[in-house]
Design a protein around this motif. Structure first.
Motif, PDB file in Angstrom:
ATOM      1  N   ALA A   1       0.828  -1.205   0.000  1.00 39.17           N
ATOM      2  CA  ALA A   1       0.000   0.000   0.000  1.00 39.17           C
ATOM      3  C   ALA A   1       0.864   1.258   0.000  1.00 39.17           C
ATOM      4  O   ALA A   1       0.567   2.235  -0.697  1.00 39.17           O
ATOM      5  CB  ALA A   1      -0.930   0.005   1.208  1.00 39.17           C
ATOM      6  N   GLY A   2       1.945   1.239   0.774  1.00 39.94           N
ATOM      7  CA  GLY A   2       2.847   2.385   0.819  1.00 39.94           C
ATOM      8  C   GLY A   2       3.502   2.662  -0.522  1.00 39.94           C
ATOM      9  O   GLY A   2       3.561   3.808  -0.980  1.00 39.94           O
ATOM     10  N   VAL A   3       3.959   1.612  -1.167  1.00 44.87           N
ATOM     11  CA  VAL A   3       4.598   1.771  -2.480  1.00 44.87           C
ATOM     12  C   VAL A   3       3.589   2.289  -3.505  1.00 44.87           C
ATOM     13  O   VAL A   3       3.900   3.179  -4.307  1.00 44.87           O
ATOM     14  CB  VAL A   3       5.230   0.433  -2.936  1.00 44.87           C
ATOM     15  CG1 VAL A   3       5.645   0.490  -4.394  1.00 44.87           C
ATOM     16  CG2 VAL A   3       6.409   0.081  -2.049  1.00 44.87           C
ATOM     17  N   VAL A   4       2.365   1.764  -3.464  1.00 47.75           N
ATOM     18  CA  VAL A   4       1.324   2.209  -4.399  1.00 47.75           C
ATOM     19  C   VAL A   4       1.002   3.687  -4.179  1.00 47.75           C
ATOM     20  O   VAL A   4       0.885   4.460  -5.140  1.00 47.75           O
ATOM     21  CB  VAL A   4       0.062   1.335  -4.280  1.00 47.75           C
ATOM     22  CG1 VAL A   4      -1.120   1.951  -5.006  1.00 47.75           C
ATOM     23  CG2 VAL A   4       0.338  -0.069  -4.784  1.00 47.75           C
ATOM     24  N   LEU A   5       0.866   4.107  -2.926  1.00 43.98           N
ATOM     25  CA  LEU A   5       0.567   5.509  -2.638  1.00 43.98           C
ATOM     26  C   LEU A   5       1.686   6.437  -3.108  1.00 43.98           C
ATOM     27  O   LEU A   5       1.428   7.479  -3.718  1.00 43.98           O
ATOM     28  CB  LEU A   5       0.333   5.705  -1.137  1.00 43.98           C
ATOM     29  CG  LEU A   5      -1.024   5.282  -0.605  1.00 43.98           C
ATOM     30  CD1 LEU A   5      -1.037   5.320   0.908  1.00 43.98           C
ATOM     31  CD2 LEU A   5      -2.105   6.178  -1.174  1.00 43.98           C
ATOM     32  N   ILE A   6       2.923   6.061  -2.846  1.00 42.05           N
ATOM     33  CA  ILE A   6       4.047   6.900  -3.264  1.00 42.05           C
ATOM     34  C   ILE A   6       4.151   6.948  -4.785  1.00 42.05           C
ATOM     35  O   ILE A   6       4.368   8.012  -5.371  1.00 42.05           O
ATOM     36  CB  ILE A   6       5.356   6.415  -2.622  1.00 42.05           C
ATOM     37  CG1 ILE A   6       5.293   6.669  -1.118  1.00 42.05           C
ATOM     38  CG2 ILE A   6       6.561   7.101  -3.239  1.00 42.05           C
ATOM     39  CD1 ILE A   6       6.410   6.026  -0.327  1.00 42.05           C
ATOM     40  N   ALA A   7       3.960   5.804  -5.440  1.00 40.63           N
ATOM     41  CA  ALA A   7       3.999   5.777  -6.902  1.00 40.63           C
ATOM     42  C   ALA A   7       2.893   6.642  -7.495  1.00 40.63           C
ATOM     43  O   ALA A   7       3.120   7.387  -8.460  1.00 40.63           O
ATOM     44  CB  ALA A   7       3.877   4.339  -7.402  1.00 40.63           C
TER      45      ALA A   7
END
Length: 65
Positions: A16-22
């Motif tokens: 979820a963190g990677v998706v939000l940052i991307a």
């Protein structure tokens, strides 16, 4: 700091963190997407301070085999 974030919870937080940052970097969402850093940090450190007041833990206990 005792670990209170289990394996599945860790994976979901990091993803979820990677998706939000991307999404933030690609311009799909605003600057609030940087909150993904918190998800990544809590996933990697296996500790979530928001679980403390509720006494929650998603870690397996030694008795739950």
């Amino acid at each position: 700091m005792q670990a209170n974030v289990g394996t599945l919870d860790r994976a979901m937080r990091v993803i979820a963190g990677v998706v939000l940052i991307a999404a933030t970097l690609l311009g799909f969402i605003g600057a609030w997407g940087w909150i993904g850093l918190v998800f990544i940090a809590t996933g990697l450190l296996r500790f979530c301070p928001a679980y403390l007041p509720f006494g929650m833990s998603t870690c397996k206990t030694p008795d739950s085999k």
